[in-house]
Design an enzyme around this catalytic site. Structure first.
Site, short mmCIF file in Angstrom:
data_model
loop_
_atom_site.label_atom_id
_atom_site.label_comp_id
_atom_site.label_asym_id
_atom_site.label_seq_id
_atom_site.Cartn_x
_atom_site.Cartn_y
_atom_site.Cartn_z
N HIS A 73 0.84 -1.21 0.00
CA HIS A 73 0.00 0.00 0.00
C HIS A 73 0.87 1.25 0.00
CE1 HIS A 73 0.34 0.94 4.44
NE2 HIS A 73 0.49 -0.37 4.53
N ASP A 75 -0.50 4.33 0.79
CA ASP A 75 -1.01 5.34 1.72
C ASP A 75 -0.32 5.20 3.07
OD1 ASP A 75 -2.42 2.88 2.21
OD2 ASP A 75 -3.94 3.97 3.34
N GLU A 135 -5.22 1.16 2.72
CA GLU A 135 -4.96 0.15 3.74
C GLU A 135 -5.12 0.72 5.14
OE1 GLU A 135 -2.90 -2.46 6.56
OE2 GLU A 135 -2.46 -0.36 6.11
N GLU A 136 -4.70 1.95 5.31
CA GLU A 136 -4.75 2.55 6.65
C GLU A 136 -6.17 2.92 7.08
OE1 GLU A 136 -2.34 2.28 8.43
OE2 GLU A 136 -0.46 2.45 7.31
N ASP A 162 4.74 -6.13 4.76
CA ASP A 162 4.07 -5.04 5.48
C ASP A 162 4.04 -5.41 6.96
OD1 ASP A 162 2.69 -2.75 6.11
OD2 ASP A 162 0.75 -3.48 5.42
N THR A 296 -17.48 23.68 34.11
CA THR A 296 -18.35 22.77 34.85
C THR A 296 -19.53 22.36 34.00
OG1 THR A 296 -19.40 24.72 35.83
CG2 THR A 296 -17.68 23.66 37.11
N ARG A 309 -8.49 -7.44 18.38
CA ARG A 309 -7.67 -8.27 17.50
C ARG A 309 -8.16 -9.71 17.62
NH1 ARG A 309 -4.75 -4.96 13.94
NH2 ARG A 309 -4.43 -3.02 15.08
#
Length: 439
Positions: A73, A75, A135-136, A162, A296, A309
């Site tokens: 990628h 990007d 990809e990001e 990667d 406040t 994950r």
């Protein structure tokens, strides 16, 4: 290195895919790479998407020769916080044997190793490139492209760089990636922000409720995720597979992180928790006043971002369903919940001893002077699972970065020795593949 100047030029393009103001810069990076591949004899084309283009290129030298598909990628992540960079993120510099720039390791530098390896290469292998600019942000348009272009992308082996090596001077072949389920959670209370003196004691406070939810997502004592069914489909790791793994220096890892303990799920080693167990982590929390001094206020809204994950055989959509149902179940009265599914990816396991993995192991051993170690990786590359399913080709995950490369952080770097040896190993892989094929 003669390959360095083009890479520095590539790194100077601020191709931040998540920033709408950088859309033309992302496109410029795609054109830059397209022209480089064309100069190497590739037929290259950009496929437009609603956001950033997908670059596809191919060079066929012999219809009967083995075909390699390279994924990468162009990007990069945003550069924030800018003030923590020692040198400007898009003005790449070389010092102390390293390149410093955003994208140096993730993924422009590693992708460039595959391009540079082809310069002057006489080995008769057909090569294809599939390079995206999203990809990001979760590869939203690449995954449909892969499904729709199976025949165009067909290959005998898929190469992906990667990721990271297990340790410095340690060539590594990765055979597993964790998947990802990434959610944004918003809690809403009153219709407007409220004065904490006038309404404190009767008004719902989304920040407080957010804290209650977070506290019930994980068990403090065991580190286990409390979402019902979260571990239901987790595939256990065999003792035979664990014997493949290198040993982890836990004290060195603590030192690198600057911590005294390595917290996590009870009953598993740090390496198991990094590679083969699912996780849940809040990545951002917000709500209320964030400026200097005091205000406040009871905010009308608060939120958090959660990344989970995943490991084989967990499915990101199923995990998202379970998480949303659990949050609704434990939500205190007086609040409204909104959950956005930002992006995800399936976990991946490949055969560490497939024919192309064996060839790459030989190439790495020749170049580095030592055999590679075999590892899983905790991160996610969403398209790898899609390529595995759509093409049915063996995957070779060749990480050339290091875990201290500061990915997604200030002062990202890429060691020149890894670039140089990576190029040499990739060239040798093509030579071995052309000489011996995949037997």
């Amino acid at each position: 290195m003669k390959t360095l100047d083009p890479l520095l030029e590539f790194l100077s393009i601020p191709s931040v895919s998540t920033d709408p103001a950088r859309k033309e810069e992302v496109r410029r990076a795609a054109f830059w790479l397209k022209e480089r591949l064309q100069a190497l004899g590739f037929a290259a084309e950009l496929h437009e998407t609603p956001l950033h283009p997908i670059l596809y290129a191919e060079r066929v030298v012999d219809e009967g020769a083995p075909t390699v598909l390279v994924y990468g990628h162009y990007d990069v992540q945003p550069e924030d916080p800018l003030e923590l960079w020692e040198t400007p993120p898009f003005s790449p510099v070389v010092r102390d044997g390293r390149i410093y720039a955003r994208g140096a390791s993730d993924d422009k530098g590693q992708l460039w190793a595959h391009v540079a390896a082809l310069e002057g290469l006489t080995a008769r292998t057909n090569v294809k490139f599939l390079v995206e600019g999203e990809e990001e942000i979760g590869s939203p348009h690449l995954l449909p492209f892969v499904r729709q272009n199976r025949e165009k992308l067909r290959a005998d082996v898929v190469l992906v760089s990667d990721g990271a090596m297990f340790a410095p001077e340690t060539p590594t072949l990765t055979y597993g990636l964790r998947g990802l389920c990434y959610l944004e959670v918003r809690l809403k209370g009153a219709r407007r922000d409220l004065h904490s003196g006038a309404f404190g004691g009767v008004a719902p406070n989304p920040i407080q409720a957010l804290g209650w939810l977070l506290a019930r997502l994980k068990d403090e004592g065991t580190g286990k995720v409390q979402i019902p069914g979260f571990y239901e489909k987790v595939r256990p790791v065999s003792e035979e597979e664990k014997r493949l793994w290198p040993s982890l220096d836990e004290e060195a890892l603590k030192g690198e992180l600057g911590v005294e303990v390595l917290p996590g799920e009870e009953g598993y080693t740090p390496l198991e928790r990094l590679w083969a167990r699912p996780t849940l982590d809040p990545n951002g929390v917000w709500g209320g006043y964030q400026g200097e001094g005091s205000k406040t206020v009871i905010p009308k809204e608060a939120g958090m971002k959660l990344s989970m994950r995943l490991v084989p055989d967990q499915d990101p959509e199923e995990v998202a369903d379970r998480t949303e149902a659990y949050l609704e179940e434990i939500l205190p009265p007086g609040y409204r919940l909104e959950v956005r599914r930002l992006h995800g990816g399936k976990p991946v396991l490949t055969d560490p001893f497939s024919p192309p993995m064996r060839l790459m192991a030989r190439a790495l051993a020749e170049v580095w002077g030592r055999p590679p170690v075999y590892a899983r990786e905790g991160g996610t590359i969403p398209v790898v699972a899609e390529l595995q399913e759509a093409l049915g080709a063996p995957i070779v995950l060749l990480g050339l970065g290091l875990n201290d490369d500061n990915l997604h952080a200030p002062n990202e770097k890429f060691d020149l020795i890894n670039l140089e040896k990576g190029i040499a190993a990739i060239r040798r892989f093509h030579e071995l593949l052309a000489e011996e094929g995949l037997q």
